[in-house]
Design a protein around this motif. Structure first.
Motif, short mmCIF file in Angstrom:
data_model
loop_
_atom_site.label_atom_id
_atom_site.label_comp_id
_atom_site.label_asym_id
_atom_site.label_seq_id
_atom_site.Cartn_x
_atom_site.Cartn_y
_atom_site.Cartn_z
N VAL A 99 11.33 -11.64 4.64
CA VAL A 99 11.30 -10.23 4.24
C VAL A 99 11.99 -10.03 2.89
O VAL A 99 11.59 -9.17 2.09
CB VAL A 99 11.93 -9.32 5.32
CG1 VAL A 99 11.19 -9.45 6.64
CG2 VAL A 99 13.41 -9.59 5.50
N HIS A 123 10.14 -8.49 -0.32
CA HIS A 123 10.69 -7.33 -1.04
C HIS A 123 10.86 -7.63 -2.53
O HIS A 123 10.36 -6.89 -3.38
CB HIS A 123 12.04 -6.93 -0.44
CG HIS A 123 12.71 -5.83 -1.22
ND1 HIS A 123 12.38 -4.50 -1.05
CD2 HIS A 123 13.66 -5.86 -2.19
CE1 HIS A 123 13.11 -3.76 -1.88
NE2 HIS A 123 13.89 -4.56 -2.58
N TYR A 151 7.96 -5.15 1.22
CA TYR A 151 8.79 -4.88 2.39
C TYR A 151 9.95 -4.00 1.96
O TYR A 151 10.69 -4.37 1.04
CB TYR A 151 9.31 -6.19 3.01
CG TYR A 151 9.91 -6.00 4.39
CD1 TYR A 151 9.13 -6.19 5.52
CD2 TYR A 151 11.24 -5.62 4.54
CE1 TYR A 151 9.67 -6.01 6.79
CE2 TYR A 151 11.78 -5.44 5.81
CZ TYR A 151 11.00 -5.63 6.92
OH TYR A 151 11.52 -5.44 8.18
N ILE A 200 6.32 -7.26 9.51
CA ILE A 200 5.83 -7.83 8.25
C ILE A 200 4.41 -7.38 7.94
O ILE A 200 4.14 -6.87 6.84
CB ILE A 200 5.95 -9.37 8.28
CG1 ILE A 200 7.44 -9.77 8.23
CG2 ILE A 200 5.18 -10.00 7.12
CD1 ILE A 200 7.69 -11.26 8.32
N TYR A 237 4.15 -3.55 6.93
CA TYR A 237 4.54 -3.16 5.57
C TYR A 237 3.77 -3.92 4.50
O TYR A 237 3.48 -3.39 3.43
CB TYR A 237 6.04 -3.38 5.38
CG TYR A 237 6.89 -2.43 6.19
CD1 TYR A 237 6.84 -1.06 5.96
CD2 TYR A 237 7.73 -2.90 7.18
CE1 TYR A 237 7.60 -0.17 6.70
CE2 TYR A 237 8.52 -2.02 7.93
CZ TYR A 237 8.44 -0.67 7.68
OH TYR A 237 9.20 0.20 8.41
N ALA A 238 3.41 -5.18 4.79
CA ALA A 238 2.75 -6.00 3.76
C ALA A 238 1.25 -5.73 3.67
O ALA A 238 0.62 -6.04 2.66
CB ALA A 238 2.99 -7.48 4.05
#
Length: 396
Positions: free
Chosen positions: A86, A90, A96, A341, A344-345
């Motif tokens: 993560v 990010h 993320y 994951i 958000y991805a």
């Protein structure tokens, strides 16, 4: 123990489904707040599973070293892998989100998150779902301390005491604020000191007196950590009561606890649920126009349902479950850690909400299968090899 795998798989999917659906529509977010807390239901079932099997594992092995080696290799390699993933998502791909508090001191926040008890160390979470792991680790510490002091079989007393304490502190007038004792540097220093000193002394010494003193220190540290929690105190004491209630269910299933005592304990648990959600405070703001009354009703239904489902699965544990459900139980820890994951991805792949939800859940299962095969399973096997090299334990 097939029913435990089935429950873990079911619980993990409950968490995945809630987190997916509430991201897709505020209507689902409102439903989960005022009707049924599906993800929280899954977490309570997880706690009951841990309480049922973890103390039994320590008693069966009879070795603190083997127990903690097994727990470490079971939990931390995968957790650290997901934490690294993560952070890469990010900083490398902006895929993320991390909270502003986390980004204010990213190195310190990351170091504290490596401990897995960051929820009790006044640190922002990189993985939002990791809050429950702090309770698991502190429970392991308490079980170890009780084992050394010969008090680990008094599951009824520990669960009943926690439920009674929940009722005492579970009112608006008796709730206490978090101590907020730990700043970032203190948290890192404490975590490193305990991680180095406790295993070295505990596993290497055969001095029972020294082990008991160390158990007292570990218990005190656990209490301080819990008093530093972000949740209401009644919520925390109830979770520990739930963990020990899981242990009591194991005692009952093994014939070491009467059905009458178990029924009394279950009654205390249900009463504690009602007291803390009727007389206590809701500790965070309610969006979507959700009322406090409807939120409290949802919490009561959710917690009681988790207890009922676990007991039903235990009562009829001879039932056979579909292989896919059992496989979800096998990869449930991976599923619990990694499912955010894809949410958000991969949040902009489809315009259609249904297809997006299917993509998220399907990808979460696929990622979990991969992380289980190449991270979690090899780590567990490495832990078992290390445990096999240890001398036979002195029975307690």
């Amino acid at each position: 123990m097939q029913f435990l795998d089935a429950l873990r798989g079911f619980a993990a999917m409950c968490v995945v489904v809630q987190h997916s659906l509430e991201q897709l529509s505020p209507l689902w977010g409102r439903f989960f707040l005022e009707r049924f807390r599906l993800g929280e239901f899954g977490v309570v079932v997880f706690f009951l599973c841990s309480g049922f099997i973890i103390p039994a594992s320590l008693e069966r092995q009879g070795s603190q070293a083997k127990f903690w080696i097994g727990r470490f290799f079971r939990l931390f390699p995968l957790y650290w892998t997901v934490l690294a993933a993560v952070l890469i998502l990010h900083y490398g791909f902006d895929r993320y989100p991390l909270s502003p508090d986390y980004l204010e001191h990213p190195l310190r926040s990351t170091l504290v998150n490596l401990t897995m008890v960051q929820d009790f160390l006044s640190a922002p979470l990189a993985l939002g779902q990791s809050w429950s792991l702090a309770y698991e680790l502190v429970f392991y510490g308490l079980i170890s301390a009780l084992f050394v002091m010969g008090l680990h079989r008094k599951s009824f007393a520990w669960s009943a005491g926690a439920f009674l304490l929940t009722m005492v502190v579970g009112t608006r007038h008796l709730q206490t604020e978090s101590l907020n004792f730990f700043n970032g540097r203190t948290a890192v220093a404490l975590a490193v000191s305990l991680a180095v000193a406790v295993p070295f002394v505990w596993f290497r010494t055969r001095d029972t007196g020294l082990q008991r003193w160390l158990a007292l220190v570990l218990t005190t540290a656990s209490i301080v950590l819990v008093l530093n929690r972000p949740e209401t105190l009644s919520t925390s004491t109830f979770f520990f009561g739930t963990l020990f209630f899981g242990t009591s269910l194991f005692r009952w299933s093994a014939g070491a606890m009467s059905g009458r005592r178990l029924a009394l304990l279950a009654g205390l648990g249900v009463t504690a649920i009602i007291v803390m959600w009727v007389a206590g405070d809701v500790y965070w703001g309610l969006p979507f126009g959700v009322t406090t009354k409807s939120y409290r009703a949802a919490e009561i239904v959710t917690y009681v349902a988790a207890f009922a489902v676990f007991f039903a699965a235990l009562k009829w544990r001879e039932l056979r479950y579909p292989r896919f459900i059992l496989y979800l139980g096998t990869i449930s820890y991976s599923l619990y850690l990694t499912h955010a994951i894809p949410i958000y991805a991969m949040n902009d792949v489809f315009d259609n909400r249904v297809l997006t939800g299917i993509l998220w859940i399907g990808t979460a299962i696929l990622i979990s299968a991969v992380t289980y095969r190449f991270v979690e399973k090899p780590a567990i096997q490495a832990g078992r090899k290390l445990m096999a090299r240890l001398p036979k334990p002195v029975t307690a």
